[in-house]
Scaffold this active site. Structure first.
Site, PDB file in Angstrom:
ATOM      1  N   CYS A 113      61.700  12.277 -49.854  1.00 41.82           N
ATOM      2  CA  CYS A 113      61.967  13.717 -49.921  1.00 41.82           C
ATOM      3  C   CYS A 113      61.050  14.504 -49.001  1.00 41.82           C
ATOM      4  O   CYS A 113      61.361  15.630 -48.616  1.00 41.82           O
ATOM      5  CB  CYS A 113      61.832  14.214 -51.352  1.00 41.82           C
ATOM      6  SG  CYS A 113      60.209  13.928 -52.089  1.00 41.82           S
ATOM      7  N   GLU A 159      48.466  10.409 -53.804  1.00 41.48           N
ATOM      8  CA  GLU A 159      49.525   9.943 -54.708  1.00 41.48           C
ATOM      9  C   GLU A 159      49.931   8.514 -54.358  1.00 41.48           C
ATOM     10  O   GLU A 159      49.983   8.130 -53.184  1.00 41.48           O
ATOM     11  CB  GLU A 159      50.721  10.895 -54.655  1.00 41.48           C
ATOM     12  CG  GLU A 159      51.409  11.029 -53.298  1.00 41.48           C
ATOM     13  CD  GLU A 159      52.559  10.071 -53.139  1.00 41.48           C
ATOM     14  OE1 GLU A 159      52.872   9.351 -54.099  1.00 41.48           O
ATOM     15  OE2 GLU A 159      53.125  10.025 -52.046  1.00 41.48           O
ATOM     16  N   GLY A 185      61.044  28.567 -61.955  1.00 43.73           N
ATOM     17  CA  GLY A 185      60.869  28.988 -60.580  1.00 43.73           C
ATOM     18  C   GLY A 185      61.221  27.839 -59.649  1.00 43.73           C
ATOM     19  O   GLY A 185      61.367  26.693 -60.091  1.00 43.73           O
TER      20      GLY A 185
END
Length: 416
Positions: free
Chosen positions: A50, A110, A185
């Protein structure tokens, strides 16, 4: 043969453009086969997530890969060129090491990207486009990432609001993997938070936004679902963690809404993280017994505590990567010398065979074996020394010293 990395990522291109050049995982093998079949590319692998679409290739013509990428996705090359990076050999190796180690991720440190890189290598191998060079590079990449993660604290400390939101949630829930997470949001901060929480593999991930289309686009990146803000009162009680960050001038989540949600949850605890300024969540909600409400100030304290140790971890990781890049490039350069080494050995073997045949013929005639062996050794020595001796004799002027020094190093001669 040139080794290089080409692509675009969250540093160089907006998500609207990254989406247009992303590859579906089930179509990657075919794409790789197309690339090596349609362009003069010897080895290739594609990493598509992504946040990035990157191609790692070995070819004499790097520019053809950018052209193929545009053709494959049916976009104009001029549209993506300003956002493309093309890294030559040294920089490409360093880039791959940094990506696998989590230093180039939207979420620093990560671990998911390492698994994605391993999948990219597997798919390239299945497609038959992973040759000796890229295979060695990927294996070294995985080794470097393991060393960085095992010897530094790159993933241990929190240095962003998004990471702090996860850390505070983990204080209440032992495992995010068992929880349902709602994001209110669809802006950049929510995107960052969703990336962090998605890395923990939550039971459910949902995006709530005023515009459903935008919520669906962001949710799709993390295999989540989407709802509108109008559905919040009815849906809120289903979620264990709620992270909100909108531009609303007034609170979106009020005290009454949360009280009703807690009643439907039978007072199971709920973590609420308000990253908005002005606040999205009414401050009075913090007084409810089963709600753990954290504001921007709370997260800032967690971030501040982790910055110093993480900075040192990044320095340590970069030092490991620099050393490993040097080692890998040394291997590449040694590999470049293989054709010359092979030619040298083949030439020496030809001379050996010629002298051996001459010696065998003399032995067959009944000549003295000792004399034959002596002649064989002298003949082989003369032939092997002929080329370097000529090289020395042809040297002139200032080059004599250089040539002489080269031959001494080549044959390990005693300089004294």
């Amino acid at each position: 043969m040139h080794l290089f990395a080409l692509g675009l990522n969250h540093h160089s291109a907006p998500v609207t453009l990254r989406e247009r050049v992303a590859f579906q995982q089930d179509g990657l093998a075919d794409a790789l086969s197309q690339l090596v079949r349609q362009r003069p590319v010897r080895e290739a692998a594609i990493l598509s997530t992504c946040n990035r679409t990157e191609l790692y290739c070995a070819t004499e013509s790097p520019a053809v890969v950018a052209d193929w990428l545009a053709d494959y996705h049916r976009v104009e090359l001029a549209q993506i060129s300003p956002h493309l990076f093309m890294l030559p050999r040294d920089a490409a190796v360093r880039h791959m090491f940094r990506v696998a180690s989590g230093l180039d991720s939207m979420v620093l440190g990560e671990p998911q990207i390492l698994g994605q890189m391993k999948q990219a290598a597997r798919l390239a191998e299945e497609a038959g486009t992973l040759g000796t060079l890229l295979h060695k590079l990927f294996q070294r990449t995985f080794s470097v990432a393991k060393e960085v993660r095992s010897t530094t604290a790159i993933g241990a400390n929190v240095v962003s609001m998004a990471a702090a939101a996860v850390r505070l949630s983990e204080r209440i829930f032992a495992s995010i993997g068992e929880q349902r997470v709602l994001f209110v949001g669809a802006g950049e901060m929510v995107e960052l938070c969703a990336a962090h929480f998605a890395g923990c593999g939550p039971r459910q991930l949902t995006i709530a936004n005023r515009t459903l289309e935008r919520a669906e686009a962001l949710a799709a990146r993390f295999s989540g679902d989407a709802i509108t803000l109008d559905a919040l009162p009815e849906q809120l009680g289903r979620y264990d963690v709620v992270v909100s960050c909108t531009a609303s001038p007034l609170p979106i989540i009020g005290l009454g809404m949360v009280e009703r949600a807690l009643k439907s949850r039978r007072h199971r605890p709920m973590v609420m993280v308000d990253l908005a300024v002005p606040r999205d969540i009414e401050a009075e909600i913090a007084k409810l017994d089963d709600v753990f409400l954290y504001t921007v100030d709370d997260l800032a304290q967690v971030v501040e505590a982790g910055i110093e140790s993480r900075q040192q971890a990044v320095i340590d990781a970069e030092a490991i990567i620099a050393d490993q890049v040097s080692q890998f490039l040394h291997w590449v350069e040694a590999r470049d010398a293989v054709p010359a080494i092979r030619a040298l050995r083949n030439r020496a073997d030809e001379l050996r065979q010629a002298e051996l045949e001459r010696a065998l013929a003399r032995l067959a005639k009944g000549e003295d074996p000792r004399a034959v062996i002596e002649a064989l050794s002298q003949g082989l020595t003369n032939k092997l020394m002929h080329a370097p001796t000529q090289y020395l004799n042809r040297a002139e002027g200032e080059h004599v010293g250089e040539v002489s020094d080269l031959v001494r190093r080549l044959f390990n001669l005693d300089r004294s």
